[in-house]
Motif scaffolding. Structure first.
Motif, PDB file in Angstrom:
ATOM      1  N   LYS A  62       0.829  -1.219   0.000  1.00  0.00           N
ATOM      2  CA  LYS A  62       0.000   0.000   0.000  1.00  0.00           C
ATOM      3  C   LYS A  62       0.856   1.260   0.000  1.00  0.00           C
ATOM      4  CE  LYS A  62      -3.830  -2.299   0.379  1.00  0.00           C
ATOM      5  NZ  LYS A  62      -4.899  -2.257  -0.616  1.00  0.00           N
ATOM      6  N   LEU A  80       0.653   4.119  -2.818  1.00  0.00           N
ATOM      7  CA  LEU A  80       0.327   5.508  -2.514  1.00  0.00           C
ATOM      8  C   LEU A  80       1.366   6.460  -3.110  1.00  0.00           C
ATOM      9  CD1 LEU A  80      -0.878   5.238   1.179  1.00  0.00           C
ATOM     10  CD2 LEU A  80      -2.167   6.226  -0.720  1.00  0.00           C
ATOM     11  N   ASN A 121      -7.338  13.500  -0.681  1.00  0.00           N
ATOM     12  CA  ASN A 121      -8.493  12.668  -1.029  1.00  0.00           C
ATOM     13  C   ASN A 121      -8.431  12.174  -2.471  1.00  0.00           C
ATOM     14  OD1 ASN A 121      -9.823  12.826   1.518  1.00  0.00           O
ATOM     15  ND2 ASN A 121     -10.436  14.914   1.021  1.00  0.00           N
ATOM     16  N   LEU A 168      -6.026   9.341  -2.574  1.00  0.00           N
ATOM     17  CA  LEU A 168      -6.632   8.148  -1.975  1.00  0.00           C
ATOM     18  C   LEU A 168      -7.606   7.481  -2.934  1.00  0.00           C
ATOM     19  CD1 LEU A 168      -7.295   9.547   1.597  1.00  0.00           C
ATOM     20  CD2 LEU A 168      -5.520   7.931   0.890  1.00  0.00           C
ATOM     21  N   LYS A 169      -8.409   8.314  -3.591  1.00  0.00           N
ATOM     22  CA  LYS A 169      -9.411   7.762  -4.505  1.00  0.00           C
ATOM     23  C   LYS A 169      -8.725   7.065  -5.678  1.00  0.00           C
ATOM     24  CE  LYS A 169     -13.697   9.112  -6.834  1.00  0.00           C
ATOM     25  NZ  LYS A 169     -14.486  10.245  -7.352  1.00  0.00           N
ATOM     26  N   LYS A 204      -7.947   6.422   3.950  1.00  0.00           N
ATOM     27  CA  LYS A 204      -7.186   7.506   4.543  1.00  0.00           C
ATOM     28  C   LYS A 204      -6.384   7.011   5.754  1.00  0.00           C
ATOM     29  CE  LYS A 204      -9.124  11.699   4.160  1.00  0.00           C
ATOM     30  NZ  LYS A 204      -9.820  12.972   4.542  1.00  0.00           N
ATOM     31  N   LEU A 238      -3.122   5.629   4.702  1.00  0.00           N
ATOM     32  CA  LEU A 238      -2.136   6.655   4.360  1.00  0.00           C
ATOM     33  C   LEU A 238      -1.475   7.202   5.620  1.00  0.00           C
ATOM     34  CD1 LEU A 238      -2.549   9.536   1.810  1.00  0.00           C
ATOM     35  CD2 LEU A 238      -1.493   9.956   3.987  1.00  0.00           C
TER      36      LEU A 238
END
Lengths: 206, 206
Positions: free
Chosen positions: A8, A12, A31, A34-35, A41, A44
């Motif tokens: 992850k 990211l 955001n 993230l999307k 969130k 992250l």
DNA sequence: AATCAAGGAGACAGACCTGTCTACCCAGAC
DNA sequence: GTCTGGGTAGACAGGTCTGTCTCCTTGATT
């Protein structure tokens, strides 16, 4: 540039780099990252303390990637003038988007980032600076092969760095996609002049 | 850079330019501009339809100011090689903050702005591009005096533009405040080479 | 089967953003 | 004196931002 990973954190950073490079750092919110990454969130903020840390990670990734790519482009080349020529040829590939790893060309990520975070004491600015210094070191190595270590190699190196940075700006802002080849020509002339002024007879190597 | 004017519009644009240049455009909000200028929000929106229009006005102001300053630096110089040399000397003054009108050096406002507004169809990007094209035109004029109109003058001009843009980046990101003088040296070498390759004997003019 | 940790989804707080709108002030024209 | 237009001051709406927190799912381990 399809991203494929189970890690992850890596996902990211890769996603953020893409978005930051394409749209600018301030222009992209957490955001949106993230999307695009399909990550929550909470995840992250378990990896990064703040957006700023994420930005720093994207700069590190870009740094590793760009330098790795450049060094790869030089593997087949002898040190010195051929390597210098190859650096500018590599830039031409980048500007004309023949290097999938670097994504669509939108100028230099480090220049762009330091336009947004331009205080000299800002850690983001300093990382950008380090990247540029590292590339200068690479250039210097090859200049020293051509002219031998010393003041003349430093001078040539500085000139070639100017051409390199100028090419990136011209390619982006003026839209001159052949800037790298023009810079390569100019570089060869400067190497020639430096060779003539220093140890004579080296111009033939070009 | 103390701002002294009764014209609110001018005051706003001057203030906004200062803040945008020093901190980046996205990083400065309308309210900060208003507070620094001591102007009410209603006044701003009676002169500009949006923040974007204010940004555009700051770019126009910077364009007028930078080009005016550059042309002023060339008034005493004969056209051609001396003018080209003077351009780089002027850059040196700028980088080392000897030009009060341009404020503390924080790179090129147009490069910085296009880092934040980098889409090719964005009006802000296009204004930045126009500025760079206008400066290229100035450079070309003097290259043509040296080499006569034609392909060779274009080539020399492109090289000199690369050096100029590279110097701005090096001065800002690498912190090399002598970048303009290094670029000037390289420019003289390139003019020399171009002179040798074209009409011989022109090198003496340097 | 039971447990547990990692992550997804997203509400929420608090700050800040742009842009609108109201209320007021004050100098100069009439 | 009165009116008017340009400006000040700032509340406000509606949106976005970062960063925290809660609730829930899911898959691996014991």
């Amino acid at each position: 540039m399809a991203i494929q990973t189970t890690d992850k954190r890596t996902l990211l950073v890769e996603t953020a780099l893409q978005l930051f490079y394409q749209q600018g750092i301030h222009a992209v919110g957490i955001n949106e990252v993230l999307k695009a990454a399909g990550v929550a969130k909470k995840t992250l903020y378990s990896h990064f303390a703040s957006k700023e840390e994420l930005i720093a990670a994207t700069i590190e990734l870009r740094d590793r990637r760009l330098r790795g790519w450049l060094e790869f482009c030089l593997t087949e080349q002898p040190d010195g003038a051929p390597a210098i020529k190859a650096i500018f040829t590599a830039l031409d590939d980048w500007f004309n988007e023949r290097v999938e790893m670097l994504g669509p060309f939108r100028g230099c990520f480090f220049i762009n980032a330091s336009a947004e975070y331009g205080e000299a004491d800002c850690p983001i600015f300093q990382r950008c600076q380090q990247h540029k210094l590292a590339l200068r070191q690479l250039m210097l190595k090859h200049c020293e092969v051509v002219l031998g270590p010393g003041e003349e190699a430093e001078q040539l190196c500085d000139s070639l760095v100017l051409l390199k940075e100028g090419a990136i700006i011209s390619a982006h802002l003026l839209g001159d996609k052949s800037a790298a080849l023009k810079a390569r020509d100019s570089a060869q002339k400067l190497i020639g002049v430096a060779g003539l002024m220093g140890v004579s007879g080296l111009m033939g190597r070009l």
